[in-house]
Write a protein that holds these residues in place. Structure first.
Motif, PDB file in Angstrom:
ATOM      1  N   VAL A 173       7.387  -7.853 -10.081  1.00 43.66           N
ATOM      2  CA  VAL A 173       6.036  -8.249 -10.502  1.00 43.66           C
ATOM      3  C   VAL A 173       5.341  -9.026  -9.385  1.00 43.66           C
ATOM      4  N   GLU A 174       6.065  -9.925  -8.764  1.00 39.83           N
ATOM      5  CA  GLU A 174       5.511 -10.705  -7.651  1.00 39.83           C
ATOM      6  C   GLU A 174       5.066  -9.785  -6.515  1.00 39.83           C
ATOM      7  N   GLU A 175       5.894  -8.779  -6.205  1.00 35.09           N
ATOM      8  CA  GLU A 175       5.541  -7.843  -5.136  1.00 35.09           C
ATOM      9  C   GLU A 175       4.345  -6.990  -5.539  1.00 35.09           C
ATOM     10  N   MET A 176       4.269  -6.571  -6.809  1.00 33.67           N
ATOM     11  CA  MET A 176       3.125  -5.790  -7.278  1.00 33.67           C
ATOM     12  C   MET A 176       1.842  -6.604  -7.171  1.00 33.67           C
ATOM     13  N   GLU A 177       1.884  -7.858  -7.552  1.00 33.80           N
ATOM     14  CA  GLU A 177       0.694  -8.716  -7.443  1.00 33.80           C
ATOM     15  C   GLU A 177       0.242  -8.818  -5.999  1.00 33.80           C
ATOM     16  N   ARG A 178       1.208  -8.940  -5.085  1.00 33.80           N
ATOM     17  CA  ARG A 178       0.875  -9.032  -3.664  1.00 33.80           C
ATOM     18  C   ARG A 178       0.203  -7.752  -3.178  1.00 33.80           C
ATOM     19  N   ARG A 179       0.788  -6.613  -3.533  1.00 34.84           N
ATOM     20  CA  ARG A 179       0.251  -5.336  -3.037  1.00 34.84           C
ATOM     21  C   ARG A 179      -1.141  -5.045  -3.573  1.00 34.84           C
ATOM     22  N   LEU A 180      -1.388  -5.413  -4.826  1.00 35.56           N
ATOM     23  CA  LEU A 180      -2.687  -5.126  -5.413  1.00 35.56           C
ATOM     24  C   LEU A 180      -3.816  -5.886  -4.733  1.00 35.56           C
ATOM     25  N   ARG A 181      -3.471  -6.913  -3.979  1.00 42.20           N
ATOM     26  CA  ARG A 181      -4.485  -7.660  -3.226  1.00 42.20           C
ATOM     27  C   ARG A 181      -4.799  -7.012  -1.880  1.00 42.20           C
ATOM     28  N   LEU A 182      -3.997  -6.038  -1.490  1.00 42.52           N
ATOM     29  CA  LEU A 182      -4.225  -5.368  -0.207  1.00 42.52           C
ATOM     30  C   LEU A 182      -5.304  -4.297  -0.378  1.00 42.52           C
ATOM     31  N   PRO A 183      -6.369  -4.325   0.414  1.00 40.21           N
ATOM     32  CA  PRO A 183      -7.460  -3.370   0.227  1.00 40.21           C
ATOM     33  C   PRO A 183      -7.079  -1.927   0.533  1.00 40.21           C
ATOM     34  N   TYR A 184      -5.982  -1.718   1.249  1.00 36.13           N
ATOM     35  CA  TYR A 184      -5.582  -0.352   1.613  1.00 36.13           C
ATOM     36  C   TYR A 184      -4.467   0.190   0.725  1.00 36.13           C
ATOM     37  N   PHE A 185      -4.050  -0.560  -0.301  1.00 32.22           N
ATOM     38  CA  PHE A 185      -2.904  -0.159  -1.117  1.00 32.22           C
ATOM     39  C   PHE A 185      -3.086   1.235  -1.710  1.00 32.22           C
ATOM     40  N   TRP A 186      -4.191   1.459  -2.428  1.00 29.35           N
ATOM     41  CA  TRP A 186      -4.377   2.753  -3.086  1.00 29.35           C
ATOM     42  C   TRP A 186      -4.662   3.867  -2.084  1.00 29.35           C
ATOM     43  N   ASP A 187      -5.303   3.521  -0.980  1.00 31.57           N
ATOM     44  CA  ASP A 187      -5.547   4.533   0.056  1.00 31.57           C
ATOM     45  C   ASP A 187      -4.223   5.034   0.627  1.00 31.57           C
TER      46      ASP A 187
END
Length: 329
Positions: free
Chosen positions: A213-227
């Motif tokens: 969960v902690e790692e998911m929260e971190r990744r969702l803040r990255l603007p390029y995650f979904w790209d």
């Protein structure tokens, strides 16, 4: 194979600050700068000096943390490193925006060439399995053995449960999914991922769930995650449609290294039925099937995966010994 889309070049100075990536006790995370890419590499000190090197490559949406359960179990037989592919884990996007299977393979090759660690025992899961298959086919000098956990090799009939992941490859779907799931909590997202990737999500410890969960929260803040997710999913789909000598099954046939194949009976993303085809395609293959495992056997059953790899090493050593005796007689 290169992406047909315009190159996406991230602007480093506009990336938000995010929480640091978790590093387990005994692990080290370092940054490696290479032409066009910066890779984060996770390592664990080997039990002793002089052990042969190993490199681990994660799957779509994963990171080097996916190998943290397996690496300590092999610390007495290999010198382990795990890489975050460009745009995943703690690695920033590639300068050219190329998330194709070939682009990821090129990143792995660049790292191995620069580190001078080859030939390595190369591990790959899912997308990482496709990437490492390509690496082993085009650069056999870099690969001592190949271990593939649920590799994403082309299937004619994709499982129904894998269709949503494949749909990420369609233009606009990632943005649509982001809007639809805007209110989903990190906990909800992690439970969904675990339900898809694990044969039995109940095997995940409370600590493991909190870390995810902690790692998911971190990744969702990255603007390029979904790209990165969408373009890498598109890269897999494109690789599935590629024929001729660049097709993944054709490249599997070219792999010279001893190959260990591990498939899970409850895998919802890679068809269990593909295990036998893979065993026939790789010229020097050993097949292990785990009826209760899902898509990430190295996380669910790390002890079993470690034992299978040790058997591969023992078989390789026995072959080398026999060859030496034959040469000396």
């Amino acid at each position: 194979m290169s992406s047909t889309e315009p190159a996406f070049v991230p602007t480093a100075n506009v990336l938000p600050k995010v929480a640091p990536v978790r590093v387990a006790e005994g692990e080290r995370l370092r940054s490696v700068q290479l032409p066009g890419i910066t890779l984060k590499v996770r390592s664990r000190p080997p039990a002793r000096e002089g052990l042969p090197p190993a490199l681990y490559v994660h799957g779509l949406g994963g990171s080097s943390q996916n190998w943290s359960a397996l690496m300590p179990l092999l610390a007495d037989v290999v010198d382990s490193e795990a890489v975050d592919l460009p745009g995943f884990g703690d690695s920033p996007p590639p300068d050219d925006g190329d998330y194709s299977v070939t682009g990821h393979a090129r990143a792995v090759i660049r790292y191995l060439d620069s580190a001078g660690r080859g030939p390595v025992h190369l591990f790959g899961n899912s997308l990482g399995g496709a990437v490492t298959t390509r690496v082993a086919a085009v650069r056999p000098d870099l690969v001592r053995s190949l271990t593939l956990v649920s590799p994403a090799l082309p299937e004619l009939r994709v499982q129904r449960t894998a269709v949503p992941t494949a749909l990420l490859a369609l233009p606009g779907v990632a943005a649509l999914f982001t809007r639809i799931t805007r209110e989903w909590s990190a906990e909800q997202r992690v439970r969904g991922v675990m339900a898809l990737c694990y044969g039995d999500p109940g095997r995940v410890t409370p600590e493991g769930f909190r870390n995810a969960v902690e790692e998911m929260e971190r990744r969702l803040r990255l603007p390029y995650f979904w790209d990165a997710m969408a373009r890498s999913a598109r890269g897999i789909v494109n690789a599935y449609t590629l024929g001729g000598q660049h097709g993944l099954w054709r490249q599997a046939e070219r792999v010279l290294a001893p190959t260990l194949l591990i498939y899970g009976g409850r895998d919802q993303l890679v068809g269990f039925r593909m295990a036998q085809r893979a065993a026939r395609a790789f010229r020097d293959a050993r097949l292990i099937t785990l009826p209760d495992a899902g898509h990430v056997a190295m996380m669910e059953y790390p002890e079993t995966v470690a034992a299978a790899f040790r058997d591969l090493l023992a078989e390789e050593a026995a072959g080398d010994s026999a060859a030496s005796v034959s040469a000396g007689s």
